[in-house]
Design a protein around this motif. Structure first.
Motif, short mmCIF file in Angstrom:
data_model
loop_
_atom_site.label_atom_id
_atom_site.label_comp_id
_atom_site.label_asym_id
_atom_site.label_seq_id
_atom_site.Cartn_x
_atom_site.Cartn_y
_atom_site.Cartn_z
N ALA A 1 0.82 -1.21 0.00
CA ALA A 1 0.00 0.00 0.00
C ALA A 1 0.85 1.27 0.00
O ALA A 1 0.57 2.23 -0.71
CB ALA A 1 -0.94 0.00 1.21
N ARG A 2 1.93 1.24 0.78
CA ARG A 2 2.77 2.43 0.88
C ARG A 2 3.33 2.81 -0.49
O ARG A 2 3.27 3.99 -0.89
CB ARG A 2 3.93 2.17 1.86
N ALA A 3 3.83 1.80 -1.22
CA ALA A 3 4.41 2.08 -2.54
C ALA A 3 3.34 2.63 -3.48
O ALA A 3 3.58 3.59 -4.22
CB ALA A 3 5.03 0.80 -3.11
N GLU A 4 2.15 2.04 -3.42
CA GLU A 4 1.08 2.50 -4.31
C GLU A 4 0.67 3.93 -3.99
O GLU A 4 0.49 4.76 -4.88
CB GLU A 4 -0.14 1.56 -4.20
N LEU A 5 0.53 4.22 -2.69
CA LEU A 5 0.12 5.58 -2.28
C LEU A 5 1.21 6.59 -2.65
O LEU A 5 0.91 7.69 -3.10
CB LEU A 5 -0.18 5.61 -0.78
N GLN A 6 2.49 6.18 -2.45
CA GLN A 6 3.59 7.06 -2.83
C GLN A 6 3.52 7.39 -4.31
O GLN A 6 3.67 8.54 -4.71
CB GLN A 6 4.95 6.41 -2.52
N SER A 7 3.29 6.36 -5.12
CA SER A 7 3.34 6.61 -6.56
C SER A 7 2.14 7.44 -7.00
O SER A 7 2.25 8.30 -7.87
CB SER A 7 3.52 5.31 -7.35
N LEU A 8 0.96 7.20 -6.37
CA LEU A 8 -0.21 8.03 -6.70
C LEU A 8 0.05 9.49 -6.33
O LEU A 8 -0.28 10.41 -7.08
CB LEU A 8 -1.46 7.53 -5.95
N HIS A 9 0.65 9.69 -5.14
CA HIS A 9 0.89 11.05 -4.69
C HIS A 9 1.89 11.75 -5.61
O HIS A 9 1.73 12.92 -5.97
CB HIS A 9 1.38 11.06 -3.24
N GLN A 10 2.93 11.03 -5.98
CA GLN A 10 3.92 11.57 -6.92
C GLN A 10 3.26 11.97 -8.22
O GLN A 10 3.49 13.06 -8.75
CB GLN A 10 5.02 10.53 -7.21
N LYS A 11 2.39 11.06 -8.73
CA LYS A 11 1.78 11.28 -10.03
C LYS A 11 0.84 12.50 -10.01
O LYS A 11 0.88 13.34 -10.90
CB LYS A 11 0.99 10.02 -10.40
N PHE A 12 0.01 12.57 -8.97
CA PHE A 12 -1.02 13.61 -8.98
C PHE A 12 -0.58 14.90 -8.32
O PHE A 12 -1.06 15.97 -8.66
CB PHE A 12 -2.31 13.09 -8.33
N GLN A 13 0.32 14.81 -7.32
CA GLN A 13 0.71 16.02 -6.61
C GLN A 13 2.14 16.42 -6.93
O GLN A 13 2.60 17.50 -6.55
CB GLN A 13 0.60 15.82 -5.09
#
Lengths: 432, 432
Positions: free
Chosen positions: A99-111
């Motif tokens: 989950a941490r990796a997925e949330l990190q990558s989503l945050h990187q992508k969108f923010q």
């Protein structure tokens, strides 16, 4: 028999308590739970204050039940559901694998930057809990068991996310807890354009005497829905009991039933047009694009819908669709809200779009603009088709305001077309 | 100070627990109570089973609060609210003066026969209670005090009746109990097109430390709303406390706040256009009329909105708005979903409608139709105005499905126009 005694539905959010937001999840979850054979004994709504959830969980624990909550799982400081559940269980929050990796990558992508800790907290669950993934958002759900044996399933608050987490994991987990889906049968029958009391008159004896299947009736705007819920009884399966009642209802209401279960009226219209390889064009005045947006809200609508016009002003009706100014202006003219203009709109749209069918809608949505002759709620629906054109007056109930008139007109227009496509009797004129 | 510590909202009815009916009264009553200065601490929904209400009242009594319930007052056997309240109070039900005669005459008029006892029970209250008349139905409401001091106000369940009994008696009684309308101040601030977490980052310290006014944050689709609720404190009025926080919030979020309180984004756009005597035309592909229907949902929109086109198919874009087929077809063409076509749609609409402004929207709403190059959610918004045209790419979140993409595109388009009208910085491109 169900392994659980009952279910409780819990909604968490300050915005629910101060009336800003109406709870959409509680009734959705109650419906879903009923279909699993779990009856909801009560519903609770609490706010975001520290300790509220913990206190409620401590009071509800100790019962053999499933508590299913929505809300309070997001990234903000007042989202306390994870932490207070862990506290009630006396455990820590642990990270969900991956989950941490997925949330990190989503945050990187969108923010475009690294995720802060409160954002990453969305990928944690109380130790021992089962994570429920959220394909529609960033907040994981989870299922956990409280010290006194009650089960708690936490889903995110935004309705789309709540439903996704439920259908893609929550439901199966609840089914397992409750010992498998019960042999229950459930069906909905949808009608429109006929008042609830008229429908009730036709099935009153069934409503009064129905125990199994249990028959219910509800109205939302112009749509009146009948529900049937059957349990198995004396060697007869739930489905067989349901089928018997269903055919009785279908017989009594006939062509006023336009669909069942999850069907929508616009979905039915798209499907019937597609089956005939036909197309619809729309020309809207008082509904201002609402009919076109209902049609294009259906996936795959592009097969049957290519052209729409929103002719809100008289000059637009003339310029876009060739409606003669003489029909609309002058003391002797029928006026913009008339059968003649509804038909002219439909015929103009049909000709320009080279469509098989076209609908023209003109009326007075209010709150202003009404007259003694043409009060607010007056709506003319014009239908042009392969074998000619006609218009029908459908005065709309004005108690639900401008939106109610517009939505009612769209439903009547869709129903009028459905009736034409299926060669059913036309909608009668309605004038109060 | 309020003479009551808080309020609780209670909804009674089996149809709420099985998900057939969505509760409309709870959020209405919560809003009303907030305006009286009473904060709702929790909401409860229970069914019609014997004993459910009695048990809950016994648990909630003993607090200095107002419990306000709806439902369970009607004429049927499962309407137990009167009887169980009387039981909780240890008193009998007594007839309201004049109620029996009124109920008898209504029953004679509509049913043509004498009223049965359960029908007449609607005109009774627990002894010592204050009757609340129901101008919209046959079930009287009432206000009573439980043995432990908690106050209970019971209103009928049908939303129209609930609201009538509240506004024509209930509200005044609640105001008197609470010591008069409180000096409270409440405000909402709406933003869009900026993620919730970005907004939160800018006000995190306020969110974490706000006690008075209390600051809340909620997201619905793309709209993120902040709420402020202030109580008077140490010689400072609620309004003064609120104003201080409000200006802090306005400073931090600046032009991302498009409106306050009951305003809507489309309402703001209509108002800004009307103030300038300007008009907007729309040309929609993937949003299929949703932008036009948002505009025409605003009363009085006809001043600023006259023309809309729904150009769902490429042939419609060419025929209705003169978009060159060369832009859409062929391997070298930018394609139907492109900046060029968004601008051509807007310019075509602006020219034909002779409007000051026009918006063109083209994109991929899904679930099908996406490609690696142009995934589902890709939306180009074209804006044509008095000083030229431009387009902006606003990729939409696809997790909320087709409707989410369409609604998001409409909000971005309205926000883009608001920014143009107010000479604010343009919406940045958003590409995931």
């Amino acid at each position: 028999m169900n392994k659980l005694d009952f279910a409780l539905v819990l909604s968490v959010g300050e915005e629910l308590l101060d009336g800003r937001v109406r709870d959409l999840n509680a009734s959705y979850l109650a419906t879903e739970l009923r279909q699993l054979g779990l009856s909801v004994q009560a519903m609770y709504t609490i706010g975001d204050q520290a300790g509220s959830l913990l206190q409620l969980l401590q009071r509800l624990d100790g019962q053999n039940c499933l508590i299913i909550s929505s809300g309070g799982l997001g990234p903000t400081a007042d989202d306390r559901v994870r932490a207070e559940t862990a506290q009630a269980m006396g455990v820590n929050l642990v990270e969900i694998a991956g989950a941490r990796a997925e949330l990190q990558s989503l945050h990187q992508k969108f923010q475009g930057c690294e995720a802060p800790p409160h954002f990453l907290a969305q990928g944690t669950v109380p130790e021992g809990g089962q994570a429920l993934c959220n394909p529609a958002g960033t907040a994981w759900g989870f299922l956990a068991t409280l010290p006194g044996g009650a089960h708690l399933m936490c889903l995110p608050g935004p309705p789309v996310e709540c439903q996704k987490v439920w259908t893609e994991g929550g439901m199966a987990a609840a089914e397992q807890l409750s010992g498998g889906r019960q042999d229950l049968a459930y069906a909905l029958f949808h009608t429109t354009s006929l008042p609830e009391s008229t429908i009730e008159d036709r099935i009153r004896d069934l409503l009064e005497n129905s125990l199994n299947p249990r028959l219910g009736i509800t109205a939302h705007g112009k749509q009146v829905t009948l529900s049937l819920l059957a349990h198995p009884e004396a060697g007869c399966s739930a489905q067989a009991l349901l089928d018997r009642s269903a055919s009785e209802i279908e017989q009594r209401l006939g062509h006023w039933i336009w669909g069942r279960d999850q069907q929508t009226l616009e979905g039915i219209v798209v499907q019937e047009l597609a089956a005939r390889g036909q197309q619809l064009a729309t020309a809207e005045s008082c509904t201002g694009g609402l009919l076109a947006s209902a049609m294009t809200g259906v996936p795959g609508a592009s097969k049957v819908f290519k052209f729409g016009w929103v002719s809100y002003a008289n000059c637009a009706k003339s310029l876009q669709l060739g409606v003669s100014a003489e029909l609309m202006d002058g003391p002797q003219a029928p006026g913009a809200v008339s059968a003649e203009v509804a038909v002219a709109l439909a015929e103009g749209a049909r000709a320009q779009a080279k469509a098989d069918w076209a609908i023209g809608i003109t009326g007075i949505a209010g709150p202003g603009g009404g007259s003694a002759d043409k009060p607010v709620g007056t709506v003319w629906i014009g239908l042009a088709g392969p074998s000619g054109s006609h218009a029908v007056l459908r005065q709309q109930w004005t108690r639900a305001g401008r939106g109610g008139v517009q939505n009612g007109a769209v439903r009547d227009a869709l129903e009028a077309l459905r009736r034409e496509l299926l060669a059913l009797p036309r909608l009668p004129e309605r004038r109060f």
